[in-house]
Design a protein around this motif. Structure first.
Motif, PDB file in Angstrom:
ATOM      1  N   ALA A 186       0.834  -1.202   0.000  1.00  0.00           N
ATOM      2  CA  ALA A 186       0.000   0.000   0.000  1.00  0.00           C
ATOM      3  C   ALA A 186       0.866   1.249   0.000  1.00  0.00           C
ATOM      4  CB  ALA A 186      -0.930  -0.008   1.211  1.00  0.00           C
ATOM      5  N   GLY A 187       1.955   1.231   0.799  1.00  0.00           N
ATOM      6  CA  GLY A 187       2.849   2.378   0.809  1.00  0.00           C
ATOM      7  C   GLY A 187       3.533   2.571  -0.521  1.00  0.00           C
ATOM      8  N   LYS A 188       3.888   1.449  -1.173  1.00  0.00           N
ATOM      9  CA  LYS A 188       4.560   1.525  -2.473  1.00  0.00           C
ATOM     10  C   LYS A 188       3.649   2.156  -3.508  1.00  0.00           C
ATOM     11  CE  LYS A 188       4.168  -1.891  -5.072  1.00  0.00           C
ATOM     12  NZ  LYS A 188       4.143  -3.254  -5.617  1.00  0.00           N
ATOM     13  N   ASP A 189       2.403   1.699  -3.554  1.00  0.00           N
ATOM     14  CA  ASP A 189       1.465   2.196  -4.551  1.00  0.00           C
ATOM     15  C   ASP A 189       0.813   3.502  -4.116  1.00  0.00           C
ATOM     16  OD1 ASP A 189       1.961  -0.037  -6.037  1.00  0.00           O
ATOM     17  OD2 ASP A 189       0.346  -1.198  -5.122  1.00  0.00           O
ATOM     18  N   ARG A 190       1.132   3.937  -2.878  1.00  0.00           N
ATOM     19  CA  ARG A 190       0.549   5.153  -2.314  1.00  0.00           C
ATOM     20  C   ARG A 190      -0.978   5.069  -2.313  1.00  0.00           C
ATOM     21  NH1 ARG A 190       4.541   9.810  -4.989  1.00  0.00           N
ATOM     22  NH2 ARG A 190       6.462   8.764  -4.398  1.00  0.00           N
ATOM     23  N   ASP A 191      -1.482   3.821  -2.177  1.00  0.00           N
ATOM     24  CA  ASP A 191      -2.927   3.614  -2.165  1.00  0.00           C
ATOM     25  C   ASP A 191      -3.394   3.475  -0.724  1.00  0.00           C
ATOM     26  OD1 ASP A 191      -5.432   3.326  -3.090  1.00  0.00           O
ATOM     27  OD2 ASP A 191      -5.178   1.298  -3.895  1.00  0.00           O
ATOM     28  N   THR A 192      -3.001   4.440   0.084  1.00  0.00           N
ATOM     29  CA  THR A 192      -3.279   4.340   1.514  1.00  0.00           C
ATOM     30  C   THR A 192      -4.767   4.392   1.795  1.00  0.00           C
ATOM     31  OG1 THR A 192      -3.015   6.723   1.729  1.00  0.00           O
ATOM     32  CG2 THR A 192      -1.071   5.399   2.079  1.00  0.00           C
ATOM     33  N   ASP A 193      -5.483   5.238   1.113  1.00  0.00           N
ATOM     34  CA  ASP A 193      -6.916   5.357   1.352  1.00  0.00           C
ATOM     35  C   ASP A 193      -7.610   4.039   1.055  1.00  0.00           C
ATOM     36  OD1 ASP A 193      -6.593   7.951   2.092  1.00  0.00           O
ATOM     37  OD2 ASP A 193      -7.070   8.792   0.135  1.00  0.00           O
ATOM     38  N   ASN A 194      -7.172   3.328   0.023  1.00  0.00           N
ATOM     39  CA  ASN A 194      -7.817   2.080  -0.341  1.00  0.00           C
ATOM     40  C   ASN A 194      -7.662   1.046   0.773  1.00  0.00           C
ATOM     41  OD1 ASN A 194      -9.176   0.271  -2.180  1.00  0.00           O
ATOM     42  ND2 ASN A 194      -7.203  -0.742  -2.407  1.00  0.00           N
ATOM     43  N   LEU A 195      -6.450   0.892   1.322  1.00  0.00           N
ATOM     44  CA  LEU A 195      -6.221  -0.076   2.391  1.00  0.00           C
ATOM     45  C   LEU A 195      -7.028   0.294   3.634  1.00  0.00           C
ATOM     46  CD1 LEU A 195      -4.717  -2.508   3.576  1.00  0.00           C
ATOM     47  CD2 LEU A 195      -2.879  -0.937   4.234  1.00  0.00           C
ATOM     48  N   ALA A 196      -6.942   1.545   4.040  1.00  0.00           N
ATOM     49  CA  ALA A 196      -7.671   1.975   5.228  1.00  0.00           C
ATOM     50  C   ALA A 196      -9.178   1.863   5.017  1.00  0.00           C
ATOM     51  CB  ALA A 196      -7.286   3.416   5.579  1.00  0.00           C
ATOM     52  N   ASP A 197      -9.652   2.278   3.831  1.00  0.00           N
ATOM     53  CA  ASP A 197     -11.097   2.209   3.559  1.00  0.00           C
ATOM     54  C   ASP A 197     -11.589   0.769   3.554  1.00  0.00           C
ATOM     55  OD1 ASP A 197     -11.154   4.910   3.388  1.00  0.00           O
ATOM     56  OD2 ASP A 197     -11.221   5.010   1.199  1.00  0.00           O
ATOM     57  N   THR A 198     -10.764  -0.137   3.018  1.00  0.00           N
ATOM     58  CA  THR A 198     -11.163  -1.547   2.994  1.00  0.00           C
ATOM     59  C   THR A 198     -11.330  -2.074   4.410  1.00  0.00           C
ATOM     60  OG1 THR A 198     -10.049  -1.931   0.883  1.00  0.00           O
ATOM     61  CG2 THR A 198     -10.486  -3.854   2.252  1.00  0.00           C
ATOM     62  N   MET A 199     -10.348  -1.789   5.267  1.00  0.00           N
ATOM     63  CA  MET A 199     -10.407  -2.280   6.646  1.00  0.00           C
ATOM     64  C   MET A 199     -11.578  -1.668   7.401  1.00  0.00           C
ATOM     65  SD  MET A 199      -6.356  -2.306   7.568  1.00  0.00           S
ATOM     66  CE  MET A 199      -6.646  -3.203   9.068  1.00  0.00           C
ATOM     67  N   LEU A 200     -11.749  -0.368   7.288  1.00  0.00           N
ATOM     68  CA  LEU A 200     -12.844   0.292   8.000  1.00  0.00           C
ATOM     69  C   LEU A 200     -14.196  -0.168   7.464  1.00  0.00           C
ATOM     70  CD1 LEU A 200     -11.352   3.898   8.258  1.00  0.00           C
ATOM     71  CD2 LEU A 200     -11.533   2.187  10.075  1.00  0.00           C
ATOM     72  N   GLY A 201     -14.254  -0.431   6.156  1.00  0.00           N
ATOM     73  CA  GLY A 201     -15.498  -0.910   5.564  1.00  0.00           C
ATOM     74  C   GLY A 201     -15.888  -2.280   6.103  1.00  0.00           C
ATOM     75  N   ILE A 202     -14.902  -3.155   6.285  1.00  0.00           N
ATOM     76  CA  ILE A 202     -15.183  -4.491   6.827  1.00  0.00           C
ATOM     77  C   ILE A 202     -15.689  -4.394   8.263  1.00  0.00           C
ATOM     78  CG2 ILE A 202     -14.101  -6.667   7.529  1.00  0.00           C
ATOM     79  CD1 ILE A 202     -12.285  -6.414   5.068  1.00  0.00           C
ATOM     80  N   LEU A 203     -15.065  -3.531   9.050  1.00  0.00           N
ATOM     81  CA  LEU A 203     -15.515  -3.368  10.443  1.00  0.00           C
ATOM     82  C   LEU A 203     -16.945  -2.833  10.502  1.00  0.00           C
ATOM     83  CD1 LEU A 203     -12.285  -1.866  12.083  1.00  0.00           C
ATOM     84  CD2 LEU A 203     -12.985  -4.257  11.913  1.00  0.00           C
ATOM     85  N   THR A 204     -17.232  -1.873   9.646  1.00  0.00           N
ATOM     86  CA  THR A 204     -18.587  -1.312   9.603  1.00  0.00           C
ATOM     87  C   THR A 204     -19.595  -2.361   9.156  1.00  0.00           C
ATOM     88  OG1 THR A 204     -17.681   0.873   9.076  1.00  0.00           O
ATOM     89  CG2 THR A 204     -20.015   0.497   8.590  1.00  0.00           C
ATOM     90  N   GLN A 205     -19.184  -3.180   8.176  1.00  0.00           N
ATOM     91  CA  GLN A 205     -20.061  -4.227   7.652  1.00  0.00           C
ATOM     92  C   GLN A 205     -20.531  -5.176   8.753  1.00  0.00           C
ATOM     93  OE1 GLN A 205     -18.170  -6.546   4.599  1.00  0.00           O
ATOM     94  NE2 GLN A 205     -19.610  -8.231   4.792  1.00  0.00           N
TER      95      GLN A 205
END
Length: 705
Positions: A546-565
């Motif tokens: 995630a740090g390499k691709d600078r896709d930080t929002d995607n990783l964080a959003d995925t994790m937070l989305g699962i918790l919310t789910q």
């Protein structure tokens, strides 16, 4: 012509009085433009013409009288127009009757009709002339264009007559051959002969010209200076309407640069565009030849498969441009480290191979491998960056390990992976047992991929206990995989997932399961005060990618989305990462931790004390706990050094206001020492082994009682 065209009003009887005729004429003159009358007898015999003027001047005469006295003879229809005009001048008339060769009346001709015909003919001639002039101008322009193209084209053009005497050449011909236009005219193409072709070659050329009218091919010619050069020549025979050859037109181009281009394309087809080393195709060709020669001579050879260690990190952190420059320098070093008759090739990416003829001496292969490793233990300075790389080398030998290029390459590749497995920066000879382990690893990778697709991964929960009160304060989620009922060590399949790129899929699947079960535990076992915390491991590879691709929002959003789910509050979730991942300076990783921390998720540093800690970085991140590695807990009772390290970690954690969790606590003695040191939380077999959800429910029920 019709009567109207001749100006005739009517055909009249000879006894009609002119005045009556004139009166009749005036009645129709405005509409017919009539100026002459044709007179016939009642039997239809032609008597002559009466003009308008005659009718007006002699109103009391009858036609017959006028015709007998004043009628000019008729003109034959074969008489030319100019002769007819001369007759009219001689007879002082404006009209003449026209008869055919038998004297039969065919019509009337007038000065006006002749002049009109001449004007129309002149108009037609003028139009024809204009068309001719236009066609001429077009033809002239086409000739100018053809001449310009003839002179401007980059191909040389030579035109000969049927006897092969040069009639015409262009500037490109002179530029290519060195023969000036005036020098070439009148000569034969023999002035270009290089002497490199025999009579059979020219016979075949002319036979083809005679049969098909054209010939095309490469030919060696000689310039005026004497230089011999390759030329691409196309000859066409030009024939007349009778099918006889009038000219031969040859179009020629200097093929020297074409040969250079072909050589360049050939080099690109068989060499790596970046490093200039032989590519996979040329490598396989040379390996095939080397195997054939070794088999023929009863000799042996060795194939070394080289893979750079840590090269991908260079690309990730510094970019592909720096990575490419590094590969070029490594390629030069590899070439300088082997013998002249050895082949160094680049298969792609950071993979290189070396083919070396070694005889039967294994020591020689070892010497080469050690020299290559030593050569690559080198500081590279690229664009201001100081870089260090190492390599893992796999070695296969002919004929001991295989008797075909394909087998040798596969075995060297397998040996390279074995070298990486035992520690990077090493070489390893192929072995059947190592190959079997490699095959098992490949098979397990495929089975793990299938397990993820079919959601076969499960988790077990290991309780975490407050060391001061003995109460359960948290749960640690541990991934489990048991294909065919046989459990696979988490260290094995998680490492495999990291190596095969499946770790993101595995991590997301574990998080889905853990979030669902944690939400169920909270609902089934409510408690007053601080709720249970649920620790979930996050692989460094997930964070690094995630740090390499600078896709930080995607990783964080995925994790937070699962918790919310699953309805799991973020304040009870604890993510565990190794200290290497936490203290990494990769761009974007700090943003990931900050985003998760702002959402209320806690961060725990796992395996603390086993790596190179960066306390300044930890202090800047939303870290809440340090987990003391089980390797330090295991020997607490017997190893003073481990006790000192554990004491230092706990003391440092208190200074940073962090809690400490000790892993792998199995005895009361270990627990007592940790309590004395001030450790906050412990987990291990002393309290409970990791439990699946069904057993965890029973265990929690007992704790509640």
């Amino acid at each position: 012509m019709t009567n109207k065209e001749l100006g005739i009003v009517d055909c009249l009887c000879p006894n009609v009085i002119l005045v009556d005729a004139y009166q009749r004429y005036k009645e129709v003159a405005e509409q017919t433009d009539a100026h002459v009358f044709v007179v016939f007898t009642e039997q239809g015999e032609l008597m002559g013409l009466v003009t308008e003027r005659q009718a007006a001047l002699f109103p009391n005469r009858i036609f017959a009288d006028l015709l007998l006295r004043r009628q000019p003879p008729p003109v034959d229809n074969s008489v030319p127009i100019l002769s007819t005009l001369n007759r009219m001048e001689q007879d002082s008339v404006n009209h003449l009757m026209v008869v055919d060769g038998k004297g039969q009346y065919v019509g009337i001709v007038s000065r006006l009709s002749i002049i009109t015909a001449l004007v129309e003919r002149e108009r037609d001639l003028r139009k024809d002339l204009e068309h001719l002039l236009l066609d001429y101008r077009r033809e002239l322009e086409n000739r100018r264009i053809a001449t310009a193209v003839f002179e401007a084209t980059s191909e040389g053009i030579m035109v000969t007559d049927a006897k092969q005497r040069i009639q015409l050449v262009n500037r490109a011909f002179s530029k290519t051959t060195g023969w000036a236009v005036k020098e070439a005219i009148g000569q034969t193409p023999h002035i270009l002969h290089s002497g490199k072709h025999d009579e059979a070659f020219y016979k075949q050329m002319w036979d083809c010209l005679q049969e098909t009218g054209a010939w095309e091919g490469e030919i060696w010619n000689r310039r005026k200076s004497g230089d011999i050069y390759p030329e691409w020549l196309h000859i066409n025979a030009i024939r007349n309407d009778q099918g006889e050859v009038r000219y031969y037109a040859g179009v020629l181009s200097d093929a020297t640069h074409h040969q250079e281009m072909r050589a360049r394309l050939h080099h690109l087809a068989y060499h790596d565009a970046l490093t200039g080393l032989p590519n996979r195709q040329l490598f396989l060709d040379r390996l095939t030849q080397a195997v054939a020669q070794a088999r023929r001579d009863g000799d042996s050879l060795a194939l070394l498969f080289i893979d750079l260690d840590g090269f991908k990190e260079v690309n990730y952190t510094l970019g592909h441009l720096v990575g490419d420059k590094l590969l070029c320098q490594i390629a030069n070093l590899l070439q300088s480290a082997v013998r002249e008759n050895d082949t160094v090739a680049r298969l792609g990416g950071d993979e290189f191979t070396v083919i070396t003829q070694t005889g039967t001496d294994q020591t020689g292969v070892i010497t080469i491998a050690e020299k290559l490793l030593s050569t690559l233990t080198h500081q590279f300075n690229i664009d201001g960056h100081e870089l260090f790389v190492s390599a893992s080398i796999g070695i296969s030998r002919f004929p001991e390990d295989g008797d075909s290029p394909e087998v040798l390459l596969m075995e060297a590749d397998n040996a390279m992976y074995q070298a990486k497995a035992i520690g990077r920066g090493r070489y390893h000879f192929y072995s059947a047992s190592g190959h079997n382990r490699f095959v098992e690893k490949v098979q397990m990778s495929a089975r793990l991929r299938q397990a993820l697709a079919e959601k076969e991964i499960t988790i077990a929960w290991q309780p975490q206990v407050d060391m001061a009160t003995g109460s359960v304060v948290g749960m640690d989620a541990l991934a489990r995989w048991s294909p065919d009922g046989k459990a696979v060590s988490p260290d094995l399949f998680i490492t495999l997932a990291e190596q095969t790129g499946l770790i993101n899929q595995l991590g997301e699947q574990v998080l889905q399961i853990a979030a669902g079960q944690a939400a169920a535990i909270l609902a089934e076992y409510p408690r007053a005060g601080t709720p249970l915390s649920f620790a979930i491991n996050l692989s460094p590879f997930q964070v690094n990618s995630a740090g390499k691709d600078r896709d930080t929002d995607n990783l964080a959003d995925t994790m937070l989305g699962i918790l919310t789910q699953h309805g799991l509050p973020t304040n009870v979730v604890e993510l565990e990462l190794t200290e290497t991942a936490v203290t990494s300076h990769r761009e974007g990783i700090s943003d990931i931790f900050q985003t998760l921390g702002d959402a209320g998720i806690q961060i725990a540093v796992d395996d603390f004390g086993t790596g190179c800690s960066n306390l300044a970085t930890i202090k800047q991140l939303p870290v809440h706990k340090l987990k003391l590695d089980r390797s330090l807990v295991m020997d607490l009772c017997d190893d003073p050094t481990d006790r000192e390290i554990a004491t230092a970690v706990i003391t440092m954690a208190r200074a940073l206001n962090l809690k400490v969790v000790a892993e792998g606590v199995e005895t009361e003695e270990q627990a007592a020492i940790l309590r004395t040191m001030g450790c906050d939380i412990a987990q291990g077999y002393l309290y409970s082994r990791p439990l699946p959800m069904t057993e965890l429910r029973s265990w929690l029920a007992k704790q509640a009682d």
